[in-house]
Design a protein around this motif. Structure first.
Motif, PDB file in Angstrom:
ATOM      1  N   GLY A   1       0.830  -1.202   0.000  1.00  0.00           N
ATOM      2  CA  GLY A   1       0.000   0.000   0.000  1.00  0.00           C
ATOM      3  C   GLY A   1       0.858   1.242   0.000  1.00  0.00           C
ATOM      4  O   GLY A   1       1.751   1.391  -0.823  1.00  0.00           O
ATOM      5  N   PHE A   2       0.640   2.118   0.975  1.00  0.00           N
ATOM      6  CA  PHE A   2       1.447   3.332   1.077  1.00  0.00           C
ATOM      7  C   PHE A   2       1.359   3.910   2.477  1.00  0.00           C
ATOM      8  O   PHE A   2       0.519   3.517   3.279  1.00  0.00           O
ATOM      9  CB  PHE A   2       1.034   4.362   0.025  1.00  0.00           C
ATOM     10  CG  PHE A   2      -0.417   4.740   0.053  1.00  0.00           C
ATOM     11  CD1 PHE A   2      -0.870   5.768   0.856  1.00  0.00           C
ATOM     12  CD2 PHE A   2      -1.343   4.056  -0.724  1.00  0.00           C
ATOM     13  CE1 PHE A   2      -2.198   6.113   0.889  1.00  0.00           C
ATOM     14  CE2 PHE A   2      -2.681   4.397  -0.693  1.00  0.00           C
ATOM     15  CZ  PHE A   2      -3.108   5.426   0.109  1.00  0.00           C
ATOM     16  N   VAL A   3       2.246   4.860   2.747  1.00  0.00           N
ATOM     17  CA  VAL A   3       2.278   5.565   4.026  1.00  0.00           C
ATOM     18  C   VAL A   3       1.779   6.985   3.769  1.00  0.00           C
ATOM     19  O   VAL A   3       2.213   7.642   2.813  1.00  0.00           O
ATOM     20  CB  VAL A   3       3.709   5.593   4.618  1.00  0.00           C
ATOM     21  CG1 VAL A   3       3.755   6.421   5.893  1.00  0.00           C
ATOM     22  CG2 VAL A   3       4.211   4.184   4.857  1.00  0.00           C
ATOM     23  N   ALA A   4       0.867   7.442   4.622  1.00  0.00           N
ATOM     24  CA  ALA A   4       0.315   8.782   4.499  1.00  0.00           C
ATOM     25  C   ALA A   4       0.418   9.495   5.840  1.00  0.00           C
ATOM     26  O   ALA A   4       0.372   8.866   6.892  1.00  0.00           O
ATOM     27  CB  ALA A   4      -1.136   8.716   4.047  1.00  0.00           C
ATOM     28  N   GLU A   5       0.574  10.817   5.777  1.00  0.00           N
ATOM     29  CA  GLU A   5       0.665  11.633   6.988  1.00  0.00           C
ATOM     30  C   GLU A   5      -0.541  12.548   7.077  1.00  0.00           C
ATOM     31  O   GLU A   5      -0.882  13.237   6.120  1.00  0.00           O
ATOM     32  CB  GLU A   5       1.945  12.474   6.952  1.00  0.00           C
ATOM     33  CG  GLU A   5       2.158  13.316   8.187  1.00  0.00           C
ATOM     34  CD  GLU A   5       3.433  14.132   8.121  1.00  0.00           C
ATOM     35  OE1 GLU A   5       3.452  15.205   8.746  1.00  0.00           O
ATOM     36  OE2 GLU A   5       4.396  13.719   7.466  1.00  0.00           O
ATOM     37  N   SER A   6      -1.188  12.550   8.241  1.00  0.00           N
ATOM     38  CA  SER A   6      -2.377  13.358   8.458  1.00  0.00           C
ATOM     39  C   SER A   6      -2.035  14.842   8.438  1.00  0.00           C
ATOM     40  O   SER A   6      -1.043  15.270   9.036  1.00  0.00           O
ATOM     41  CB  SER A   6      -3.009  13.002   9.802  1.00  0.00           C
ATOM     42  OG  SER A   6      -4.052  13.896  10.098  1.00  0.00           O
TER      43      SER A   6
END
Length: 149
Positions: free
Chosen positions: A25-30
């Motif tokens: 998947g992927f890494v996301a930052e709020s």
């Protein structure tokens, strides 16, 4: 406007910035609290740069709608997304007079104004930046034409 890597993830509050892609998947930052999350490939994710708003003449990109709000508010905060539906629709009609009232619901307007508030707080929305981004997109096309000649 730099919304190319900004995501809306179904079931998660707020907006996220795409940080890196992984095998699963992927890494996301709020954008709200800066926390990083991993998002699987099965999650329903929307890139803001790919979202459009219905108008009577077709569709208009969300980036253009956000720019119109920034122009109306002179890069300041917009009307709160928590206002009543009639006030939200009246405000949105001032921003985008040709929006299709049968296909753009009050919940959509609330979401757009909420997103604008988050992006504006982070300095990611501006009334000037869309023009510069459009010019950079058109420049390579001119180079391709020159290369074919």
């Amino acid at each position: 406007m730099s919304i190319e890597k900004i995501l809306a993830i179904s079931g998660k509050p707020g907006l996220y910035e795409l940080k890196l892609q992984t095998r699963t998947g992927f890494v996301a930052e709020s954008l709200l609290d800066g926390k990083k999350i991993t998002v699987g490939l099965r999650s329903n994710v929307s890139l803001l740069s790919e979202i459009s708003v219905y108008t009577y003449n077709g569709e208009i990109r969300l980036a253009e709608v956000l720019r119109a709000i920034a122009v109306k508010e002179d890069n300041g905060p917009a009307l709160s997304h928590k206002e009543d539906n009639a006030k939200l629709e009246s405000y949105f009609r001032e921003v985008l007079p040709e929006f299709d009232e049968d296909r753009v619901y009050a919940s959509d307007i609330k979401k757009i104004l909420n997103w604008y508030g988050m992006l504006q707080a982070k300095g990611l929305v501006s009334k000037e930046e869309v023009v510069a981004a459009t010019e950079t997109v058109e420049a390579p096309a001119e180079e391709v034409v020159k290369a074919e000649e």
